[in-house]
Design a protein around this motif. Sequence first.
Motif, PDB file in Angstrom:
ATOM      1  N   ILE A  88     -16.145 -10.242 -26.038  1.00 51.95           N
ATOM      2  CA  ILE A  88     -17.499  -9.989 -26.520  1.00 51.95           C
ATOM      3  C   ILE A  88     -18.529 -10.622 -25.586  1.00 51.95           C
ATOM      4  CG2 ILE A  88     -19.151 -10.480 -28.368  1.00 51.95           C
ATOM      5  CD1 ILE A  88     -16.816 -10.289 -30.336  1.00 51.95           C
ATOM      6  N   VAL A  89     -18.308 -11.898 -25.250  1.00 51.06           N
ATOM      7  CA  VAL A  89     -19.231 -12.598 -24.358  1.00 51.06           C
ATOM      8  C   VAL A  89     -19.263 -11.940 -22.985  1.00 51.06           C
ATOM      9  CG1 VAL A  89     -19.723 -14.788 -23.202  1.00 51.06           C
ATOM     10  CG2 VAL A  89     -18.931 -14.780 -25.570  1.00 51.06           C
ATOM     11  N   LEU A  90     -18.096 -11.520 -22.508  1.00 49.76           N
ATOM     12  CA  LEU A  90     -18.002 -10.868 -21.192  1.00 49.76           C
ATOM     13  C   LEU A  90     -18.800  -9.575 -21.181  1.00 49.76           C
ATOM     14  CD1 LEU A  90     -16.579 -11.403 -18.479  1.00 49.76           C
ATOM     15  CD2 LEU A  90     -14.709  -9.953 -19.268  1.00 49.76           C
ATOM     16  N   GLN A  91     -18.718  -8.815 -22.256  1.00 49.51           N
ATOM     17  CA  GLN A  91     -19.454  -7.557 -22.352  1.00 49.51           C
ATOM     18  C   GLN A  91     -20.955  -7.801 -22.457  1.00 49.51           C
ATOM     19  OE1 GLN A  91     -18.249  -4.394 -21.977  1.00 49.51           O
ATOM     20  NE2 GLN A  91     -16.376  -5.491 -21.437  1.00 49.51           N
ATOM     21  N   LEU A  92     -21.347  -8.819 -23.202  1.00 53.56           N
ATOM     22  CA  LEU A  92     -22.771  -9.126 -23.371  1.00 53.56           C
ATOM     23  C   LEU A  92     -23.410  -9.581 -22.064  1.00 53.56           C
ATOM     24  CD1 LEU A  92     -22.747 -11.017 -26.820  1.00 53.56           C
ATOM     25  CD2 LEU A  92     -23.569  -8.688 -26.352  1.00 53.56           C
TER      26      LEU A  92
END
Length: 297
Positions: free
Chosen positions: A54-58
């Motif tokens: 999730i953090v990587l995508q954000l």
Amino acid sequence: MNINFIKIIASTIFALLAFAANSVLCRLALGDNAIDASSFTIIRLLSGIIILIIVLQLTRKSNEIKPKSKGSWLAAGMLFIYAIAFSFGYISLDTGTGALILFGAVQITMIMASVISGNKLHFTEWVGLIIAFSGFVYLIVPSLVTPSFKGFILMAVSGVAWGLYTLAGRTSKNPLSDTAYNFMRTSPFILILIIFGLNDAHITPMGILLAVLSGGIASGIGYFVWYIALRGLSVTQAAVVQLFVPVIAAAGGIVFANELITLRLVESSALVLGGILTVILGRYYFVQLAAKKPPFT
């Protein structure tokens, strides 16, 4: 004050608190029989994977200008060994003792890796290693129950794996990407653990919550932040700062797990941490002194 310096300090403090939190969360989950060790490890690693994706995508757009990095199978293997040995080790260890063994093994691993790479030990480093080893022996003798010998070995193995994982992280160009892919690469190991641990699974809502907090926040985010900190820390500095984790974890165990500090733990902690501090600082100090240069400059 340099902004990058502040970033390294803040990242280091957050990471140390995360390391200590992992010890407390794991001990709360396993000590109260809220979940079994295999299930805790599975949920912990899966939570870390989900949060990091999730953090990587954000942050995908900002990461596009950074060097592409996808961790390594070696680092992933060390991460899994650390996690599984950590969980099973805490079945029979209290929070402070487990953290002491874990991070004592971490420091020794990093020191030995330095020796293997060609650095010779100074006399003070040998003295420090003997003192630290004496502390480990004192911790488990004469009683092999507190801590248990099995728990001691498992946590020591976990510490070795974490030490190697830390050394691998010092070359990271993109901490978030490396951490995320290292977690994702543990998926095959998680699958094997699910297959072999399914019959002995014991899960409660509280156990799931503790495992998710350990995996998503203390591990996923914590290890990503640790990789950021490592970019500004030398091997010596990285080893020194982790000496504070057992102290933080022991305090957390007292506050959250109603544990007691025993005289044996205090004495062995002094030996182990004092010995390791001697190893880390002794050579640097005396080399600087011999060269007639002010130490720590």
